[in-house]
Design a protein around this motif. Sequence first.
Motif, PDB file in Angstrom:
ATOM      1  N   ARG D  45      -8.815 111.873  72.378  1.00 44.31           N
ATOM      2  CA  ARG D  45      -7.847 112.543  71.631  1.00 44.31           C
ATOM      3  C   ARG D  45      -7.121 113.829  72.071  1.00 44.31           C
ATOM      4  N   ILE D  46      -6.021 113.847  72.048  1.00 44.47           N
ATOM      5  CA  ILE D  46      -5.199 114.659  72.477  1.00 44.47           C
ATOM      6  C   ILE D  46      -4.992 116.098  71.742  1.00 44.47           C
ATOM      7  N   ILE D  47      -4.932 117.255  72.424  1.00 44.66           N
ATOM      8  CA  ILE D  47      -4.745 118.406  71.779  1.00 44.66           C
ATOM      9  C   ILE D  47      -3.617 119.366  72.529  1.00 44.66           C
ATOM     10  N   LEU D  48      -3.229 120.323  71.962  1.00 42.31           N
ATOM     11  CA  LEU D  48      -2.368 121.199  72.379  1.00 42.31           C
ATOM     12  C   LEU D  48      -3.009 122.505  72.640  1.00 42.31           C
ATOM     13  N   THR D  49      -3.241 123.253  73.847  1.00 44.55           N
ATOM     14  CA  THR D  49      -3.881 124.293  74.013  1.00 44.55           C
ATOM     15  C   THR D  49      -3.067 125.483  73.966  1.00 44.55           C
ATOM     16  N   ARG D  50      -3.809 126.695  74.169  1.00 49.38           N
ATOM     17  CA  ARG D  50      -3.116 127.786  74.062  1.00 49.38           C
ATOM     18  C   ARG D  50      -3.407 128.650  75.385  1.00 49.38           C
ATOM     19  N   ASN D  51      -2.446 129.873  75.657  1.00 45.27           N
ATOM     20  CA  ASN D  51      -2.671 130.712  76.672  1.00 45.27           C
ATOM     21  C   ASN D  51      -4.096 131.306  76.496  1.00 45.27           C
ATOM     22  N   PRO D  52      -4.586 132.289  77.617  1.00 42.78           N
ATOM     23  CA  PRO D  52      -5.568 132.850  77.450  1.00 42.78           C
ATOM     24  C   PRO D  52      -5.094 134.134  76.370  1.00 42.78           C
ATOM     25  N   ASP D  53      -3.918 134.511  76.444  1.00 45.52           N
ATOM     26  CA  ASP D  53      -3.835 135.649  75.447  1.00 45.52           C
ATOM     27  C   ASP D  53      -3.308 135.205  74.078  1.00 45.52           C
ATOM     28  N   GLY D  54      -3.539 133.794  73.747  1.00 45.22           N
ATOM     29  CA  GLY D  54      -3.289 133.222  72.305  1.00 45.22           C
ATOM     30  C   GLY D  54      -2.016 132.646  72.213  1.00 45.22           C
ATOM     31  N   GLY D  55      -0.968 132.759  73.114  1.00 45.94           N
ATOM     32  CA  GLY D  55       0.252 132.218  72.745  1.00 45.94           C
ATOM     33  C   GLY D  55       0.489 130.898  73.002  1.00 45.94           C
ATOM     34  N   GLU D  56       1.200 130.086  72.252  1.00 45.75           N
ATOM     35  CA  GLU D  56       1.302 128.439  72.629  1.00 45.75           C
ATOM     36  C   GLU D  56       1.706 128.261  74.115  1.00 45.75           C
ATOM     37  N   ARG D  57       1.151 127.112  74.733  1.00 46.18           N
ATOM     38  CA  ARG D  57       1.526 126.994  75.998  1.00 46.18           C
ATOM     39  C   ARG D  57       2.476 125.937  75.928  1.00 46.18           C
ATOM     40  N   CYS D  58       2.824 125.093  74.949  1.00 43.28           N
ATOM     41  CA  CYS D  58       3.931 124.241  75.352  1.00 43.28           C
ATOM     42  C   CYS D  58       5.271 124.700  75.202  1.00 43.28           C
ATOM     43  N   VAL D  59       6.174 124.524  76.139  1.00 44.96           N
ATOM     44  CA  VAL D  59       7.361 125.079  76.158  1.00 44.96           C
ATOM     45  C   VAL D  59       8.485 124.010  75.812  1.00 44.96           C
ATOM     46  N   ALA D  60       7.912 122.727  75.314  1.00 40.03           N
ATOM     47  CA  ALA D  60       8.909 121.648  74.811  1.00 40.03           C
ATOM     48  C   ALA D  60       9.866 121.202  75.773  1.00 40.03           C
ATOM     49  N   CYS D  61       9.400 120.813  76.980  1.00 37.78           N
ATOM     50  CA  CYS D  61      10.200 120.292  77.860  1.00 37.78           C
ATOM     51  C   CYS D  61      10.358 118.929  77.867  1.00 37.78           C
ATOM     52  N   TYR D  62       9.903 118.338  77.053  1.00 38.21           N
ATOM     53  CA  TYR D  62      10.045 116.647  76.611  1.00 38.21           C
ATOM     54  C   TYR D  62       9.510 115.947  78.008  1.00 38.21           C
ATOM     55  N   LEU D  63       8.843 116.315  78.843  1.00 34.04           N
ATOM     56  CA  LEU D  63       8.294 115.412  79.879  1.00 34.04           C
ATOM     57  C   LEU D  63       7.246 114.506  79.393  1.00 34.04           C
ATOM     58  N   CYS D  64       6.398 115.028  78.453  1.00 32.70           N
ATOM     59  CA  CYS D  64       5.336 114.384  78.067  1.00 32.70           C
ATOM     60  C   CYS D  64       5.933 113.004  77.216  1.00 32.70           C
ATOM     61  N   SER D  65       6.904 113.579  76.390  1.00 32.63           N
ATOM     62  CA  SER D  65       7.566 112.294  75.670  1.00 32.63           C
ATOM     63  C   SER D  65       8.368 111.298  76.589  1.00 32.63           C
ATOM     64  N   ALA D  66       8.864 111.815  77.650  1.00 32.29           N
ATOM     65  CA  ALA D  66       9.457 110.956  78.345  1.00 32.29           C
ATOM     66  C   ALA D  66       8.623 110.045  79.370  1.00 32.29           C
ATOM     67  N   VAL D  67       7.443 110.545  79.575  1.00 36.61           N
ATOM     68  CA  VAL D  67       6.806 109.879  80.489  1.00 36.61           C
ATOM     69  C   VAL D  67       5.723 108.637  79.759  1.00 36.61           C
ATOM     70  N   CYS D  68       5.573 109.064  78.479  1.00 36.61           N
ATOM     71  CA  CYS D  68       4.697 108.306  77.603  1.00 36.61           C
ATOM     72  C   CYS D  68       5.318 106.678  77.500  1.00 36.61           C
ATOM     73  N   PRO D  69       4.557 105.902  77.979  1.00 38.14           N
ATOM     74  CA  PRO D  69       4.591 104.603  78.188  1.00 38.14           C
ATOM     75  C   PRO D  69       5.058 103.853  76.751  1.00 38.14           C
ATOM     76  N   VAL D  70       4.277 104.285  75.586  1.00 38.89           N
ATOM     77  CA  VAL D  70       4.427 103.690  74.439  1.00 38.89           C
ATOM     78  C   VAL D  70       5.291 104.813  73.442  1.00 38.89           C
TER      79      VAL D  70
END
Lengths: 104, 328, 175, 178
Positions: D45-70
Motif C-alpha cells: 500500500r502506498i502512502i504520502l509522507t511528511r517532513n520531519p517538521d510536519g509539512g507535506e513532502r509532495c511538491v506535485a511535480c507529476y513525476l510519479c503520475s508520469a512514470v506510473c505504467p498503469v
Amino acid sequence: MIVPYSQVLVLAGLLFLMGMFCLLSRRNLIMMVLGLEIMLNASAVAFVGAALRWQHLDGQAVAIFIIAVAAAEVSIGLGLIVWIYRRTGTVDAGCIESDACRID
Amino acid sequence: MSNWIAGFIVLMVKIAVVLGALLLSAAYLVWAERKLLGRLQVRLGPNRAGKFGLLQPIADALKMLCKEDIVPSAADRVIFLLAPAVVALTALLMFAVVPFGPPIVLWGREVPQVVSDINVALLYVFALSTLGVYGVALGGWASNSKFALLGGIRGAAQMISYELALGLSLIPVVMMAGSFSLVDIVNAQAEMPYIVFQPVAFAIFVIAAMAESKRIPFDLPEAENELGAGFHTEYSGMRFGLFFIGEYVHMQVLGALTAVFFLGGWRGPLLPGPIWLFIKIILVALIMIWIRGTLPRLRYDQLMALGWKVLIPASLVNILLTGAFLLV
Amino acid sequence: MTIYSTLFYLLAVLILASTAIAVTRRNMVHAVIYLVISFFGSALLFYLFGAPLLAALEVIIYAGAIMILFLFIVMMLRMEGLEDRLFPLKQWLPAVGVCFVYGMVLVMLIVSDTTDAPPMPAAAAAPATFGQFLFQRHWLAIEIVSMLLLIALVGVLRLGRDAGGKTRPESEVAQ
Amino acid sequence: MADLFDGIKAIGTGFSTTFRHLFRRPITEEYPEYKRVLPERSRARIILTRNPDGGERCVACYLCSAVCPVSCISMQSAERPDGHRYARWFRINFGRCIYCGLCEEACPTSAIQLTPDFENCRQDILSLVFEKEDLLVDHCGKDPEYNFYRHAGVATPDGGKGEHIGEDAPVNIKSNLP
C-alpha cells in the motif's frame, strides 16, 4: 416375434443406398470413405437379421468379419488420405485429379 | 404384472442408491485428493470450509452452480454444450454392471446386488469408455480454441491407444473366468483373487486405466503448463464441473473394475460385500493419488512409446503365457 | 405389433434419419457425430436381433475406434468448409441415377419375394456359444482376417513413414 | 539390465520420499491467524509522507503520475503564497495499481512511499480509489531525516548553490539561452 425379414432388408437396402449416394455425390475423400463405412454397416445389418431369420450363427460370423474388414479398410483409407493431404494439401477428389495439384 | 412392477421398483431403487453413492463419493474423492496431495507436498490442503475442510466439496459445487455458464461466441454451440454431459454420463453408466455384493433375499425375492448383470458386461464397459473419448475430443474441437483443440486431439489419441492395452490386459482374466460377466468373474475369484495369478496384467491394467482416466502422469490432454487446461480451457461453471465429476467418477469406476478383475470384487472376510468393494475402490484411488503426487507428467512421445511398445507387447505375451498355462 | 417390433421401427427411423442427416452435412465433424448415432442405433438393433457380442463390438469398433479415427483426421487436417458447393451437378446427377437404378432393383427384389416369410422369432446367442461356433466353423476365415489386419497395420506404418520423409515443409502445407 | 534396476530404484526412491512427506509437519503458514511480518522494503500500500517538521513532502511535480505504467496516480498542483508547491488533490486508484514501486523511485522528495501493509482489499472496487487524506500519514516513512527544501538548491557550509558534488549550476531563469 420381431418383424418379417423383408423389412430388415428394406432398412439395410436404404442404408446401403445412402452410403452409395454419399460415396458418389461427395467430393471430399473423407466423406467418400464414410460412405463406404455406411455401406459396410448396412450389409452387417442384413447379415445379422439373416442370422435371426434362419436361426443360424453364420450370419453373425460374417458380420464380425465385416467389422474386421471395415477396420482394416478405414485404417488404410485414412492413412492414404493423410498421405495425399501431405503431398497435395487437399482432400478434394476433383482437385487431386486435375492438373492443378498433381502428386509430385 | 405385480412381479414386473416390483422388479422395476427394485431396479429404480438400486439405480438411485448407486448414483447417489457414486456422486457423493466423487465429491469426497476430490476432497481426499486435495487433502492427501497437500500432505504429500508438505502442505495442509483445504481446511477452511468446515472441520478439516469437509464442507469443501459442497462449497465447490455451490460455487460452480452459481457461476456464469459462458459459451465462446465462435464455438459450435450444441456440441460445446453436450460434450461435458457425454463425459459424465459415460462414466456414470459404466458402474451399472459392477456387482457390489452377493444376491440378497428381500421379501421373498432374490435381489442381485448389481444394477444390471448383462452377459457382455466387460465389452459394455469398453464400449462406454470408447464413447467417453467423444466428450473429450468434441469438447476440445467445439471450443474453437487452439489449446482446447490440441488437448482434444491429444486426448483422443491417448485414449484410443491405451484402450487397446486395457482390453488386452483383461483377456487373461476373461480366459481364466470363462465369462464376460463381471458377476461371474467375481464368483470365479472365490478362492484366490486374480492378482496372485496375473500380476503383470494387473500392472498393465492399472497403468492403462490411469491413462484412460487422464490421471496425472498421463494428463497430457489437460497439461496445465502447456495447454492452459487442455480440452476444458473454455468451459466454466457447472459444465466444467461435469468434466470434473466425470473424471472422478471414472476414477472410481476404474477402481471398482480393478477390484472386480484382480482383487476379488466384493469378496472379503467379516465385512459385508459393498463395504469391501468400497474399501478396495478407495485403496486403488489412494494409490492413484500417491502416484499423482510423485511422478512427473510424461512427454507425448514417451506416452505413445509406453503404450504401443511396452504395454501392448507385454499384454500380448501375457495372453500367450496364460493360454499355454491353461492348456497344460 | 409387439414391443419388439415397435423397438425395431423406432431404431430403423433413428438409423435412417441420422444417416440421412450425416451424408448431407457440410461440416464433417457433424457428419461424424450423426454417423456415430447411426452406428449406435445399429448396435441396439443387433442387440434386439439377439447378438449382444456383436452389439458391443459394433459400439467399440465402429462407433468407438473407426469414428474416432475419422474425427481425429478431420480435427488434425483442419479442413472445414472445404466444399464450396455441397453437391455439384457433375456429381449429383450420376449419383441420383445410380441410386435410382439401385432403388428400383431393391423394390423389384422385395416385391418379387412372394414367399410369405413369417416374422422372425426373437432369440439370443450367448457370447460363449457364438465364440465356440466362430472358432470351430470359421477358423480359417479368422486367420485370413487377422492376416488382413496385420497387412493393414504394416501398410499404414509404411504410409506414415513415407509421409514423414520427403514432403513439403509443414508451413507450406498449412497454406 | 542395470538400467532397469536403476530405473526401478529411482521410482522407488521417489515414492518413498513422497510417502515420508505424509508424516512431516506441513510448512503452510495459515494466513488470517498467522500474519508474517514482511520486510520493511516490501512493496504494498502506498502512502504520502511528511517532513520531519510536519509539512507535506509532495511538491506535485507529476513525476510519479508520469512514470506510473498503469496510470493510476492523478493529482492537481497548486502553489502556496510562499512559493512552495503542493498537491491540491492527490488520488491513487488501487484498483489499477500494480505495486511496481516506480513512483517511489521517481519521487524527488521521497514523499510517495510503498509500505509492507498488503491487506488492502475491499468488497467495493470504487472504495479502492484513495484520496489525499487517505494517503497522507503523520510520519516520515523510511527516510526520517530527509527534508527536500533543506537540501535542494540551498547554500551549505561546504559551498554555495550549484557547488556541491554532482550538482549543476543554478539555471538562469532570466535567460532562455541553453
